[in-house]
Scaffold this active site. Structure first.
Site, short mmCIF file in Angstrom:
data_model
loop_
_atom_site.label_atom_id
_atom_site.label_comp_id
_atom_site.label_asym_id
_atom_site.label_seq_id
_atom_site.Cartn_x
_atom_site.Cartn_y
_atom_site.Cartn_z
N LYS A 103 8.21 8.46 -18.21
CA LYS A 103 8.05 8.83 -16.80
C LYS A 103 6.94 9.87 -16.63
O LYS A 103 6.11 9.76 -15.74
CB LYS A 103 9.36 9.41 -16.23
CG LYS A 103 10.44 8.39 -16.04
CD LYS A 103 11.65 8.99 -15.34
CE LYS A 103 12.34 10.07 -16.15
NZ LYS A 103 12.89 9.63 -17.43
N CYS A 192 24.42 17.36 -7.73
CA CYS A 192 24.13 17.18 -9.15
C CYS A 192 24.47 18.37 -10.03
O CYS A 192 24.74 18.19 -11.20
CB CYS A 192 22.69 16.71 -9.39
SG CYS A 192 21.42 17.92 -9.11
N MET A 193 24.44 19.59 -9.52
CA MET A 193 24.77 20.69 -10.44
C MET A 193 25.55 21.82 -9.82
O MET A 193 25.60 22.89 -10.40
CB MET A 193 23.52 21.19 -11.16
CG MET A 193 22.26 21.18 -10.35
SD MET A 193 21.67 22.74 -9.69
CE MET A 193 22.77 23.24 -8.50
N MET A 377 25.29 15.44 -15.95
CA MET A 377 26.07 14.86 -14.85
C MET A 377 27.49 14.49 -15.24
O MET A 377 28.34 14.39 -14.37
CB MET A 377 25.36 13.64 -14.31
CG MET A 377 24.09 13.96 -13.58
SD MET A 377 24.33 15.19 -12.31
CE MET A 377 22.80 16.07 -12.48
N GLY A 414 18.99 18.04 -13.51
CA GLY A 414 18.35 16.75 -13.32
C GLY A 414 17.10 16.79 -12.47
O GLY A 414 16.35 15.83 -12.43
N GLN A 415 16.88 17.88 -11.75
CA GLN A 415 15.71 17.93 -10.87
C GLN A 415 14.78 19.05 -11.32
O GLN A 415 15.22 20.03 -11.90
CB GLN A 415 16.16 18.17 -9.42
CG GLN A 415 17.01 17.04 -8.87
CD GLN A 415 17.27 17.20 -7.39
OE1 GLN A 415 16.47 16.79 -6.57
NE2 GLN A 415 18.37 17.82 -7.04
#
Lengths: 794, 276
Positions: A103, A192-193, A377, A414-415
């Protein structure tokens, strides 16, 4: 490997220049290949990159953190003639040491998708029509003002994300909480967190990890809790694999609900039943205690025991609210609590043989091994996410394996700026930059730095994300501005929330870079700048703040989210609160870091951040802090308290919580006999709105599918590639089955990736959440699988 | 006067009473125990279905089978310049089509042929003085019936090849093994064979991007077997075999679900209208 692949985008020039440049480039690369065997240890492709850079090319290389996940790899983007043409891993970055993942290597192509939004769109007569940007911004400001006047300040809300830059999140917070006076500011990081945050807050009294990625270089055992790192955090996973190769005895254990690429790479794969990680973690503690593997000195000096409420619900009802009540507990009470969790008992709940649980405990308890636990997650998107985070800290606290090199419970994100923007700036309803709205001192401090009356800041938190979208559905919220995220792909139980947004009398503004199912329901769409089309800062999982400069112009009338926020704030008469200009990053950073001006949180200056590939906070006297709470490393820790000082809590101790196993809100029954698990794949990120515009990534995984265990498929009469229908109590989804391609769910479980906007698995998921963190559990609900047959596509 | 308590009837009644009490207590104990037992075993957790770790998906698991220690020659060992070359041209000549099992390109003694001794050399690779070449490493040493897929032309069985550098007369025997598949041969009915073209190498999205994997990975999931070490085909030898997690950067093209989707770029459903 051949080196003649000059097939760049936008390489318009031809003839002699190109040939000459290509020749030079080839010779540079050829020598790099010759030198490949002499690669600097730890620096992947370092020589190659350096030679490449010194080649006489008109490509200019500039540093940035990657746009995608929370690992925060340093990238070098090649800019030529005003376009991004290539990407390299930054060998200077201590995060990735020159390596990226597929990615990252293709990230710049996300800038050039054909359907990039370049003009503002306003819904007129049911259709979105192009209007000049200024007109759209006027409309947004007018509707915001009118809604506040008609329905009150708490009828408006903003929903951002962990992809906001730090200055963007900061301006959003100041604008909504300081100027408009509403706490209705949330970010998708809630999804997500937030369990990671509440886990940190309840155990340590402070957010973000004690350790850092360097722990990977020191740990002997890696236990991955529900974490398919090979696909989700590939660069860190590669660092682990490299350590295993270099240091004999290093072991990787994959503890998961599904067999994945990570399981294959691991030394040991252990599967457990969904939700049963709670029992496994407690059983590990039970073993540590009964086999006397507890670090008594550490526990006596640095740990306190707490008990919270139990039987706490699942947040399924509108207006659900929960407040935990911590009570003191003793060591004896803790031991008694653990007696419910013998390995045999945990085996019954989890399906993991008691011997395997004892083996895990023996790894954690071995005084000669350093242990790193990693998760993302799995434990966070969990109906008891906060508890699960607490329990993993319990294991590390009992063994004293925390906050020292290689001993590290590590919560991944995740971000790219979930930590930097959402957690440090505090773009959640109950938070202020480095503070809480409920805390009077924090409000006073914020009001002073912001230059607003302290009464402006509401002491009551507003709606968390789930409640915010429920309030939109009910009509308690009338105006919602969504930036840098795609909730109508990512929200659970999607049908309800999308219908809510489409109701009469709701005004939804969406700032994004591509059309998505979220812009589809918008009343105004504002085209946004993406990543390096603006200056910004991200903060990654290891407390590292990373700066990137503006390298490109955004297309058409697209504006950074920052400039959009400032433009609307100014139209509402709050211009005096903000520095002038569209992207006043320097001034905003100076103002923002006043919030962190203490030894436990101090941030680096912008000039240092511009020069270096990220700096970890607390950054005091030119020194980064790698191990917080460790008195030899952390400038805020008091050496008089021994080797560690958990200063986040008033008693300077970390708290071990007595958190029981409680069942999930929904589980398979006769009508819906399968577990449904959802998640990501390596090639796609978040809702796929960027990665699907990248040809290599799209072609690798062009659409969603459902993974079914081969035996279940046989019983259902479904062959690989045939179409099946998934039915939950909330929705139906028809998609192809995949059997033994990339990963295998165990029998009785199916898995669907959530990136595909045409196959929305979140129409099936349940909106139950962890009552403490309000983070939904996307990892488990019950579905039925029906055979549709071959050739009938979705 | 007799104590009524000692009368035989009274004794009997007492015994009966005691017996009743004992029975009653037993009943209570049984009931209580069963209630307690029930209470200790409430179904508070969902049923656990079979959690046996499944047999691995080869294309996924093989990537990580690096087996550096079983290799005769390290991945990064320099290649002897005089060693018999292995390049794409020879690689392709031995295969009927992309992905076909290659023919055996060298002589086999009768015993080698009879006993299928291929894995002696091909499981771990290494330099073979007999052939003056590095033995390519097989990506699937677990399959030992090699000749099941890899054909050995009758002309090479029982042939010992001279090393390179041998007198020219002996070199002329190379053709015995390097059989030209298109050459006329007695009793060979010629075929009009053509296949799909060889996959394009170096499919990079842009300069410096990791190239995609242009072939399927069935029986070939162990990337380093073919792409690393001195036996690797020159044009496809990786510069960084130590990286291990190959598919972190190199993705398969067209790994479409059920083959349903082609190679088209992404288009939103109903994108033409620009609106819902």
């Amino acid at each position: 490997m051949t080196e003649d692949g000059v097939r760049g985008e936008g390489r318009a020039e031809g003839g002699e220049t190109l040939e000459r440049r290509e020749f030079l480039r080839r010779s540079a690369l050829a020598s790099a290949v010759a030198a490949a065997s002499a690669l600097v240890p730890d620096v992947a492709f370092g020589e190659e990159v350096e030679r490449y850079l010194s080649g006489s090319s008109s490509v200019q290389w500039r540093k940035t953190p990657c746009r995608f996940c929370g690992v925060g790899c340093g990238l070098l983007v090649g800019i030529e003639d005003g376009r991004a043409v290539a990407v390299r891993g930054d060998p200077e970055s201590p995060v990735n040491r020159g390596l990226a993942c597929v990615k990252g290597y293709h990230s710049v192509q996300a800038l050039y998708g054909e359907d990039r939004l370049t003009r503002a769109l306003v819904r007129r007569g049911g259709t979105l029509v192009e209007v000049p940007m200024e007109e759209a911004l006027d409309l947004v400001a007018d509707r915001l003002r009118e809604t506040v006047e008609e329905y009150g300040k708490d009828s408006v809300a903003m929903y951002g994300s962990g992809q906001w830059t730090i200055p963007e999140g900061y301006v959003a917070s100041k604008f909504f909480k300081g100027a408009l006076g509403t706490n209705n500011l949330e970010a998708n990081a809630r999804l997500c967190m937030s369990s990671a945050v509440t886990g940190f807050m309840s155990t340590f009294g402070m957010d973000e990890p004690p350790g850092c990625y360097e722990d990977i270089d020191h740990a002997d055992v890696f236990v991955l809790w529900g974490n398919n790192m090979s696909e989700m955090h590939p660069v860190l996973f590669s660092r682990m694999l490299e350590e295993r190769r270099r240091r004999p005895g290093v072991r990787i254990v994959d503890l998961a609900t599904r067999t994945t690429r990570t399981s294959y790479a691991a030394d040991r794969s252990i599967l457990f039943a969904p939700q049963a990680d709670l029992a496994i973690a407690n059983a590990i503690c039970h073993e540590l205690v009964t086999r006397n593997r507890v670090d008594r000195e550490f526990v006596n000096r640095h740990v306190a025991f707490k008990r919270g409420r139990t039987n706490i619900g699942y947040g399924l009802e509108d207006g659900f609210s929960f407040q935990d009540r911590p009570e003191d507990a003793t060591w004896d009470e803790f031991v008694e609590f653990l007696s419910d969790y013998t390995p045999e008992r945990a085996a019954e709940i989890s399906g993991v043989p008691a011997a395997d649980i004892r083996w895990l405990a023996s790894l954690y308890g071995d005084p000669n091994r350093r242990v790193m636990s990693l998760w993302c997650m799995g434990p966070n998107r969990h109906a008891r996410g906060t508890w699960m985070n607490n329990l993993m800290y319990n294991i590390h606290l009992l063994t004293g394996k925390i906050a020292s090199p290689g001993n590290s419970p590590f919560s991944l994100t995740g971000q790219p700026s979930a930590c930097g923007t959402v957690r440090e700036v505090g773009t959640l309803t109950h938070r202020l930059p480095y503070g809480q709205v409920t805390n009077e001192e924090h409000r006073r401090n914020a009001a002073e730095i912001w230059g607003v009356p302290v009464e402006n800041i509401d002491p009551e938190p507003g709606y968390n994300t789930m409640e915010m979208f429920r309030a939109l559905d009910r009509g308690d919220i009338r105006f919602l501005w969504i930036q840098v995220t795609n909730p109508f792909v990512s929200m659970p139980d999607l049908n309800r929330y999308r219908e809510g947004a489409e109701r009469e009398g709701r005004f939804v503004v969406v700032s994004d870079v591509y059309p998505t199912p979220t812009t589809d329901v918008a009343d105004v769409v504002l085209p946004a700048a993406l990543w390096i089309e603006q200056e910004g800062l991200f903060g990654n999982s290891e407390r590292r703040t990373q700066h990137f400069e503006k390298m490109l112009d955004p297309p058409g009338e697209a504006m950074s989210d920052l400039a959009q926020l400032l433009a609307v704030a100014r139209r509402l008469g709050h211009g005096d609160l903000f520095p002038e200009g569209d992207d006043p990053v320097d001034e905003l950073w100076e103002e923002y870091i006043q919030f962190h001006d203490a030894p436990d949180h101090r941030m680096a200056s912008l000039s240092e951040l511009r020069e270096r590939p990220g700096i970890m906070w607390p950054y005091v006297d030119g020194r980064e802090t790698r191990w917080r709470y460790n008195t030899t490393h952390d400038p805020a820790a008091d050496p008089d308290r021994g080797a560690y000082d958990f200063y986040g809590n008033p008693d300077h101790r970390a708290w071990i919580w007595l958190r029981p196993y409680e069942p999930p809100p929904e589980w398979p029954d006769e009508q819906y006999p399968f577990w449904l698990n959802t998640g990501r794949v390596l090639e796609h990120w978040h809702t796929g709105s960027m990665t699907r515009r990248i040809p290599t990534l799209h072609r690798a995984v062009p659409q969603a599918y459902v993974e079914v265990h081969a035996d279940d498929a046989r019983e259902l009469g479904v062959a690989d590639g045939e179409t099946v229908r998934l039915v939950s109590r909330r929705g139906t989804l028809t998609l192809p089955a995949r059997i033994d391609h990339r990963a295998q769910p165990p029998r009785g479980q199916v898995f669907v990736p959530f990136f595909d906007e045409s196959l929305l698995v979140n129409e099936l998921t349940l909106d139950a959440y962890c009552p403490i963190s309000a983070q939904p559990d996307y990892k488990k609900c019950a579905v039925r699988v029906e055979r549709v047959g071959a050739g009938t596509g979705p | 006067m007799t104590d009524p308590d000692f009368s035989p009837t009274n004794t009997l009644a007492r015994l009966l009473a005691i017996g009743a009490v004992v029975v009653g207590m037993l009943v209570v104990v049984i009931v209580v125990t069963s209630v307690v037992f029930e209470r200790e075993e409430p179904r508070i957790h969902p049923p656990v279905t079979s959690l046996d770790v499944p047999p691995p998906i080869a294309s996924e698991a093989e990537v990580f089978r690096m087996d550096r220690e079983v290799r005769a020659v390290a991945w990064d060992a320099p290649r002897r310049p005089a060693a018999h070359p292995r390049n794409l041209a020879t690689f392709r000549r031995l295969r009927a089509y992309p992905g076909a099992p290659p023919r055996v390109p060298h002589g086999l003694t009768d015993a080698e042929f009879r006993e299928t001794r291929c894995n002696h050399c091909h499981a771990s690779g290494g330099y073979s003085p007999r052939f003056g070449a590095y033995a390519p490493v097989t990506p699937h040493p677990e399959w030992s019936g090699c000749l099941q897929c890899h054909a050995a032309d009758a002309s090479i069985v029982g042939v010992e090849l001279p090393p390179p550098g041998a007198p020219a007369a002996e070199q002329a025997r190379c053709g015995q093994c390097h059989i030209d598949p298109d050459a006329p041969s007695p009793r060979l009915v010629s075929v009009n064979w053509s296949s799909e073209s060889w996959p394009e190498l170096d499919q990079r999205a842009m300069e410096g991007a990791p190239p995609a994997i242009p072939h399927d990975v069935e029986l070939r999931g162990n990337c380093v077997a073919c792409h690393a070490g001195p036996a690797a085909v020159e044009e496809i030898r990786t510069t960084h075999p130590e990286r291990t997690d190959c598919r972190q950067c190199h993705v398969l093209v067209e790994e479409a679900a059920g083959g349903a989707v082609g190679t088209q770029g992404f288009h939103r459903p109903g994108a033409a209208e620009g609106d819902r």
